[in-house]
Enzyme design. Structure first.
Site, PDB file in Angstrom:
ATOM      1  N   TYR A   1       0.850  -1.189   0.000  1.00 30.18           N
ATOM      2  CA  TYR A   1       0.000   0.000   0.000  1.00 30.18           C
ATOM      3  C   TYR A   1       0.887   1.241   0.000  1.00 30.18           C
ATOM      4  CZ  TYR A   1      -3.630  -3.328   1.523  1.00 30.18           C
ATOM      5  OH  TYR A   1      -4.491  -4.387   1.639  1.00 30.18           O
TER       6      TYR A   1
ATOM      7  N   PHE B   1     -13.188  -5.367   1.511  1.00 27.52           N
ATOM      8  CA  PHE B   1     -14.308  -4.737   0.790  1.00 27.52           C
ATOM      9  C   PHE B   1     -15.619  -5.098   1.495  1.00 27.52           C
ATOM     10  CE2 PHE B   1     -16.351  -3.880  -3.612  1.00 27.52           C
ATOM     11  CZ  PHE B   1     -16.363  -2.521  -3.361  1.00 27.52           C
ATOM     12  N   PRO B   2     -15.697  -4.843   2.831  1.00 30.62           N
ATOM     13  CA  PRO B   2     -16.816  -5.390   3.603  1.00 30.62           C
ATOM     14  C   PRO B   2     -18.152  -4.687   3.401  1.00 30.62           C
ATOM     15  CG  PRO B   2     -15.388  -4.101   5.030  1.00 30.62           C
ATOM     16  CD  PRO B   2     -14.711  -4.167   3.686  1.00 30.62           C
TER      17      PRO B   2
ATOM     18  N   GLY C   1     -24.247  -2.618  -3.233  1.00 36.33           N
ATOM     19  CA  GLY C   1     -24.822  -2.763  -4.570  1.00 36.33           C
ATOM     20  C   GLY C   1     -26.288  -2.352  -4.621  1.00 36.33           C
TER      21      GLY C   1
END
Length: 289
Positions: free
Chosen positions: A69, A214-215, A219
């Site tokens: 990162y 990506f909890p 959508g």
């Protein structure tokens, strides 16, 4: 918040990594504390430092980062913001993805590379031992036993305490465990994408932490009038808080690490630990996908 009330992340409860390292079940993922494409310095380094310090104030004691990162930008910011670290803070990092530029990622699992990256992470984080070191991706060009074996050697040397894996199948976890004890697995998993369901179940059976990255993808579930939207209104919560509450309810080994580069968003995420869903509500959300 009154001084009498506990910080919100405390409400998520505790799990013990490897049976001996207690962490609260709502952590913080530090990937966003970098520039565009997870490359270079963040737009606002001072806000990044504030986010990290605020996370600890909110009761978070598990921070997840990686050498890739930035590269190293996230680790160095964590050190700048929080070193000397609170005694109960666990900073987990990862190695095994090399960077060629913004949004460029390539698995690299040669033992000498993993060792080099672990040594650099020790230096960048300012620690003698990394509490949880995760193989960021399995390199298909290198035998898995060689990749995990090098982490096992680093563990024997006292440079890492526990070993975790990322983006793996149940078979790959089983294979890795023939080389070294594995205490955690970090896969993509959220309310809208449950392709790792079998890995969650395996982790729960084996008492390994499952760290969904990506909890809070929601959508179409968060559309106005949709199931997430309706339940969020009834709880006085946001759809993303409900998505985190659903994860925490899904399994006692679940350790979500929502990431953000803004203090306000961090505070909203931490408050998700206070949202308590009924079994029927969790079922309804689970079926809505």
């Amino acid at each position: 918040m009154s001084h009498e009330s506990a910080p919100p992340a405390h409400a998520a409860g505790v799990l013990r990594l490897g049976g001996d390292l207690p962490v609260r079940r709502l952590g913080y993922g530090a990937m966003r504390l970098t520039g565009p494409g997870v490359w270079g310095e963040p737009e606002d380094p001072a806000e990044a430092v504030r986010v990290l310090r605020r996370a600890v104030d909110l009761g978070v004691n598990f921070i997840d980062t990686a050498d890739s990162y930035g590269p190293f930008v996230s680790e160095q910011l964590i050190r700048k913001a929080l070193h000397p670290y609170p005694s109960d803070l666990v900073v987990a990092t990862k190695g095994g993805l090399s960077r060629s530029g913004p949004n460029g990622w390539r698995p690299l699992g040669r033992p000498e590379y993993l060792r080099q990256q672990a040594e650099l992470s020790l230096r960048h984080l300012g620690v003698e031992r990394i509490d949880l070191y995760q193989l960021h991706r399995i390199d298909p060009a290198v035998p898995l036993a060689d990749q995990v074996g090098e982490l096992s050697l680093l563990q024997q040397e006292g440079k890492i305490r526990h070993i975790g894996l990322s983006e793996v199948t149940v078979d790959q976890i089983r294979q890795a465990r023939t080389t070294a004890p594995i205490v955690s697995v970090q896969n993509l998993y959220n309310l809208a994408n449950r392709s790792a369901e079998d890995v969650v179940d395996y982790a729960e059976r084996e008492n390994m932490a499952f760290i969904p990255w990506f909890p809070i993808a929601t959508g179409h579930l968060a559309r106005p009038g949709g199931p997430l939207d309706r339940l969020a209104h009834s709880h006085g919560a946001s759809p993303s808080q409900l998505a985190l509450a659903w994860l925490l309810h899904r399994s006692p080994v679940m350790l979500p690490i929502p990431g953000t580069s803004k203090v306000a968003h961090l505070e909203e995420n931490a408050a998700a630990a206070l949202v308590k869903l009924a079994e029927s509500e969790c079922d309804e959300l689970g079926r809505a996908v």
